[in-house]
Motif scaffolding. Structure first.
Motif, short mmCIF file in Angstrom:
data_model
loop_
_atom_site.label_atom_id
_atom_site.label_comp_id
_atom_site.label_asym_id
_atom_site.label_seq_id
_atom_site.Cartn_x
_atom_site.Cartn_y
_atom_site.Cartn_z
N VAL A 119 42.35 32.62 38.24
CA VAL A 119 42.18 34.29 38.18
C VAL A 119 41.10 34.90 39.29
O VAL A 119 41.04 34.19 40.74
CB VAL A 119 40.92 34.10 36.83
CG1 VAL A 119 41.40 33.99 35.83
CG2 VAL A 119 39.09 33.22 37.41
N GLN A 120 40.75 35.82 39.61
CA GLN A 120 39.93 36.71 40.22
C GLN A 120 38.63 36.70 40.11
O GLN A 120 39.17 37.49 38.70
CB GLN A 120 40.84 37.72 40.82
CG GLN A 120 39.89 38.35 41.91
CD GLN A 120 40.40 39.53 42.87
OE1 GLN A 120 40.42 41.17 41.18
NE2 GLN A 120 40.65 39.97 43.54
N PHE A 121 37.88 36.56 40.36
CA PHE A 121 36.79 36.77 40.13
C PHE A 121 35.80 37.85 40.97
O PHE A 121 36.57 37.60 42.21
CB PHE A 121 35.05 35.56 40.05
CG PHE A 121 34.99 34.35 38.81
CD1 PHE A 121 35.01 35.08 37.66
CD2 PHE A 121 36.24 33.61 39.14
CE1 PHE A 121 34.49 34.52 36.36
CE2 PHE A 121 36.04 32.62 37.50
CZ PHE A 121 35.32 33.22 37.01
N ALA A 122 35.47 38.79 40.15
CA ALA A 122 34.96 40.10 41.97
C ALA A 122 33.52 40.88 40.39
O ALA A 122 33.80 41.03 40.27
CB ALA A 122 35.72 40.77 41.96
N SER A 128 33.00 39.16 37.07
CA SER A 128 33.95 38.79 36.30
C SER A 128 35.35 38.96 36.33
O SER A 128 35.70 39.02 37.79
CB SER A 128 33.63 40.13 34.90
OG SER A 128 34.05 41.41 36.14
N ILE A 129 35.68 38.52 35.37
CA ILE A 129 37.50 37.79 35.78
C ILE A 129 38.29 39.66 35.72
O ILE A 129 38.23 40.12 34.85
CB ILE A 129 37.94 37.33 35.12
CG1 ILE A 129 37.21 35.68 34.76
CG2 ILE A 129 39.60 36.82 34.85
CD1 ILE A 129 38.13 34.76 33.98
N ILE A 159 36.29 47.30 41.65
CA ILE A 159 36.40 46.18 41.55
C ILE A 159 35.32 46.22 43.41
O ILE A 159 35.00 47.70 44.21
CB ILE A 159 37.43 45.60 42.75
CG1 ILE A 159 38.16 44.78 41.93
CG2 ILE A 159 36.54 44.48 43.75
CD1 ILE A 159 39.39 44.18 42.56
N LEU A 160 34.05 46.07 43.50
CA LEU A 160 32.90 46.26 44.16
C LEU A 160 33.20 45.66 45.90
O LEU A 160 33.41 44.46 45.56
CB LEU A 160 31.34 46.69 43.87
CG LEU A 160 31.48 47.12 42.94
CD1 LEU A 160 30.09 47.27 42.02
CD2 LEU A 160 31.94 49.34 43.34
N TYR A 217 44.20 35.71 43.41
CA TYR A 217 43.38 34.54 42.85
C TYR A 217 42.37 33.80 43.57
O TYR A 217 42.70 33.55 44.67
CB TYR A 217 44.28 33.69 42.56
CG TYR A 217 45.12 34.85 41.50
CD1 TYR A 217 44.95 35.13 40.33
CD2 TYR A 217 46.99 34.86 41.44
CE1 TYR A 217 45.54 35.26 39.26
CE2 TYR A 217 47.90 35.65 41.12
CZ TYR A 217 47.29 35.97 39.98
OH TYR A 217 47.77 37.28 39.13
N THR A 218 41.22 33.93 42.69
CA THR A 218 39.90 33.21 43.64
C THR A 218 39.41 31.50 42.71
O THR A 218 39.20 30.74 43.30
CB THR A 218 39.24 33.96 43.88
OG1 THR A 218 38.71 33.77 42.53
CG2 THR A 218 39.08 34.74 44.34
#
Length: 105
Positions: free
Chosen positions: A92-95, A8-9, A104-105, A78-79
């Motif tokens: 955005v950062q997806f994690a 998710s973002i 964040i895992l 950001y990814t």
């Protein structure tokens, strides 16, 4: 381009597509984040923006435009560059993890 559906973002900010002849000058509100996009690190997405982006991601309405691989990617979280259903760009950062709790895992 797709992202992992289990992700998710977690973070985001507004981004702009860089026009071919655009020149960056001191004091610009946007920083170059990839060869094609600049991001406004002072204009972070709020919880409402993140909820909308995550809903669009879950319903496959969010377009993944670019993976951020520019050398500056170590200086920000950001990814990806994404485009929402209204045509707005975001960095955005997806994690993995619960974005609502900031886990964040």
């Amino acid at each position: 381009m797709n992202s992992d559906p289990n992700m998710s973002i977690h973070f985001g900010c507004y981004a702009n597509k860089i026009e071919k002849d655009f020149q960056f000058f001191g004091g610009d509100p946007y920083d170059k984040i990839t060869e094609n996009f600049s991001a406004s690190f002072d204009s972070l997405c709020d919880r409402s923006d993140l909820a909308t982006l995550n809903n669009e991601h879950e319903s496959n309405a969010l377009e993944i435009v670019e993976l951020i691989t520019y050398p500056n990617n170590n200086s920000h979280p950001y990814t990806h560059i994404v485009k929402d259903s209204e045509g707005h760009y975001f960095a955005v950062q997806f994690a993995k993890g619960d974005w609502l709790r900031g886990e964040i895992l």
